[in-house]
Design a protein around this motif. Structure first.
Motif, PDB file in Angstrom:
ATOM      1  N   TYR A  58       0.790  -1.233   0.000  1.00 29.53           N
ATOM      2  CA  TYR A  58       0.000   0.000   0.000  1.00 29.53           C
ATOM      3  C   TYR A  58       0.819   1.278   0.000  1.00 29.53           C
ATOM      4  O   TYR A  58       0.250   2.372  -0.054  1.00 29.53           O
ATOM      5  N   GLY A  59       2.148   1.174   0.078  1.00 25.86           N
ATOM      6  CA  GLY A  59       3.001   2.362   0.037  1.00 25.86           C
ATOM      7  C   GLY A  59       2.842   3.288   1.229  1.00 25.86           C
ATOM      8  O   GLY A  59       3.003   4.505   1.108  1.00 25.86           O
ATOM      9  N   TYR A  60       2.571   2.736   2.387  1.00 27.94           N
ATOM     10  CA  TYR A  60       2.303   3.556   3.560  1.00 27.94           C
ATOM     11  C   TYR A  60       3.547   4.323   4.025  1.00 27.94           C
ATOM     12  O   TYR A  60       4.666   3.820   3.974  1.00 27.94           O
ATOM     13  N   GLN A  61       3.326   5.553   4.493  1.00 26.57           N
ATOM     14  CA  GLN A  61       4.349   6.294   5.226  1.00 26.57           C
ATOM     15  C   GLN A  61       4.403   5.712   6.631  1.00 26.57           C
ATOM     16  O   GLN A  61       3.412   5.683   7.362  1.00 26.57           O
ATOM     17  N   THR A  62       5.574   5.214   7.024  1.00 28.28           N
ATOM     18  CA  THR A  62       5.672   4.439   8.255  1.00 28.28           C
ATOM     19  C   THR A  62       6.749   4.993   9.171  1.00 28.28           C
ATOM     20  O   THR A  62       7.875   5.240   8.740  1.00 28.28           O
ATOM     21  N   ILE A  63       6.402   5.160  10.438  1.00 21.16           N
ATOM     22  CA  ILE A  63       7.346   5.608  11.457  1.00 21.16           C
ATOM     23  C   ILE A  63       7.383   4.569  12.569  1.00 21.16           C
ATOM     24  O   ILE A  63       6.344   4.125  13.062  1.00 21.16           O
ATOM     25  N   SER A  64       8.593   4.195  12.952  1.00 22.84           N
ATOM     26  CA  SER A  64       8.784   3.184  13.990  1.00 22.84           C
ATOM     27  C   SER A  64       9.535   3.785  15.170  1.00 22.84           C
ATOM     28  O   SER A  64      10.609   4.356  15.006  1.00 22.84           O
ATOM     29  N   LEU A  65       8.960   3.653  16.365  1.00 25.28           N
ATOM     30  CA  LEU A  65       9.600   4.105  17.593  1.00 25.28           C
ATOM     31  C   LEU A  65      10.157   2.884  18.312  1.00 25.28           C
ATOM     32  O   LEU A  65       9.404   1.965  18.653  1.00 25.28           O
ATOM     33  N   GLU A  66      11.473   2.861  18.528  1.00 25.98           N
ATOM     34  CA  GLU A  66      12.120   1.653  19.053  1.00 25.98           C
ATOM     35  C   GLU A  66      13.086   1.991  20.185  1.00 25.98           C
ATOM     36  O   GLU A  66      13.680   3.056  20.205  1.00 25.98           O
ATOM     37  N   ASP A  67      13.253   1.030  21.071  1.00 25.45           N
ATOM     38  CA  ASP A  67      14.204   1.163  22.183  1.00 25.45           C
ATOM     39  C   ASP A  67      14.763  -0.208  22.533  1.00 25.45           C
ATOM     40  O   ASP A  67      14.194  -0.931  23.353  1.00 25.45           O
ATOM     41  N   PRO A  68      15.907  -0.608  21.923  1.00 25.86           N
ATOM     42  CA  PRO A  68      16.681   0.144  20.927  1.00 25.86           C
ATOM     43  C   PRO A  68      16.253  -0.229  19.513  1.00 25.86           C
ATOM     44  O   PRO A  68      15.400  -1.099  19.334  1.00 25.86           O
ATOM     45  N   ILE A  69      16.860   0.437  18.510  1.00 27.28           N
ATOM     46  CA  ILE A  69      16.654   0.041  17.117  1.00 27.28           C
ATOM     47  C   ILE A  69      17.432  -1.246  16.884  1.00 27.28           C
ATOM     48  O   ILE A  69      18.650  -1.276  16.982  1.00 27.28           O
ATOM     49  N   GLU A  70      16.718  -2.320  16.598  1.00 23.14           N
ATOM     50  CA  GLU A  70      17.346  -3.644  16.526  1.00 23.14           C
ATOM     51  C   GLU A  70      17.923  -3.948  15.153  1.00 23.14           C
ATOM     52  O   GLU A  70      18.930  -4.620  15.021  1.00 23.14           O
TER      53      GLU A  70
END
Length: 334
Positions: free
Chosen positions: A164-176
């Motif tokens: 679907y071409g979504y704009q995606t934001i990922s919040l991570e702790d930590p970035i794996e």
């Protein structure tokens, strides 16, 4: 042996044996090292306590921890390359009487299975894929540490972007692991950049999908559900014992049954089970996931307080494990 060489030796052996975690357990004069392989903890070897202390200092310095601090737990990450493959080592220390224990999670940086490779039963994959057709709401993944819930969340997110071409934001702790086409944001609680703060900032970037590494507290839960109510697709993980337990956990965090009913698309509680040798050769993995999937009528009844076990459309972990064994997919009987 120099600490970096000792580290490379241990991590190399762990990867060669298919380990996901390395555990260092200090004793009086030496340290026992175990590998977690296919969910089981196996003895690897012992090293002198003096070597371990040097190795621990090396790990703490390299991962950005405070070397002088040994009274509180700390965590950090180290990028490494083994046999030309990139990995992230996620480190966690725990203070003991006279030293600290250390656990290392080994995370492949670029190798990540697709959603079609993760589950033992294809119909469960089809259900998850139907969930991402929704443009708003929240999808929750739960399960014990090491059950693969984060891998499932990221695989589903990548499939949503592909389709679907979504704009995606990922919040991570930590970035794996680094993921293409996703804006990955490192949460830093110590610096005041919490999940709550990150979510507020993420909403200003016009996202279609927001992923939250983990709903840990009431504030994050409230904000994640508000984001879902305002027209965003939210994916996140929660610690709970099973699918119905996720509902109970969210209610404990202060969410109302009305909020749950209006926002939850589905809940996937996940476990990994060992495969038969034949299936390992066919699928290329030693373990695959099974999941209790709460959706539709089962989800509605669960929110109302009725456990879903008596619903014919809902399959418990026990039923799924027995089915896997009966079909010859799994090596364990139940």
């Amino acid at each position: 042996m120099k600490p970096d060489h000792l580290s490379n030796h241990i991590i190399h052996d762990a990867i060669q044996k298919g380990a996901t975690d390395v555990h260092f357990s200090p004793e009086e004069v030496d340290v026992t090292i175990h590998f977690r392989i296919n969910g089981y903890r196996w003895f690897y070897k012992r090293i002198p306590l003096t070597d371990y202390q040097t190795l621990l200092s090396y790990y703490k310095f390299t991962s950005g921890m405070d070397i002088a601090e040994n009274r509180i737990p700390q965590d950090g990450t180290i990028p490494v390359s083994i046999n030309h493959d990139a990995y992230h080592l996620r480190l966690s220390t725990l203070p003991l009487t006279s030293t600290e224990s250390l656990a290392i999670r080994i995370l492949p940086k670029n190798k990540s299975p697709t959603i079609n490779e993760l589950f033992l039963f294809p119909r469960q994959t089809e259900s998850l894929l139907s969930w991402i057709q929704n443009k708003a709401g929240i999808i929750l993944f739960t399960g014990p540490t090491g059950s693969g819930k984060s891998s499932t969340m990221f695989a589903l997110m990548k499939e949503a972007i592909k389709r679907y071409g979504y704009q995606t934001i990922s919040l991570e702790d930590p970035i794996e692991r680094d993921v293409d086409q996703i804006l990955q944001v490192q949460v830093n609680e110590k610096a005041g950049f919490s999940y709550d703060v990150g979510l507020k900032a993420a909403l200003r970037h016009d996202p279609d999908i927001i992923t939250v590494g983990e709903v840990r507290d009431e504030a994050t839960a409230q904000f994640a559900f508000r984001a879902a109510l305002t027209g965003h697709l939210v994916l996140t993980t929660v610690h709970a014992k099973n699918a119905h337990g996720t509902i109970e956990r969210l209610l404990e965090m202060g969410l109302t049954k009305t909020e749950l009913h209006q926002t939850i698309i589905g809940i996937a509680a996940q476990q990994l089970i060992p495969l038969s040798k034949t299936l390992q050769e066919q699928r290329g993995y030693s373990r695959l996931a099974i999941a209790e999937l709460l959706e539709g009528e089962s989800l509605t009844r669960s929110i109302k307080g009725f456990p879903p076990e008596n619903n014919s459309h809902f399959h418990t972990f026990h039923q799924l494990r027995r089915k896997a064994y009966a079909y010859g997919y799994s090596t364990q009987s139940y």
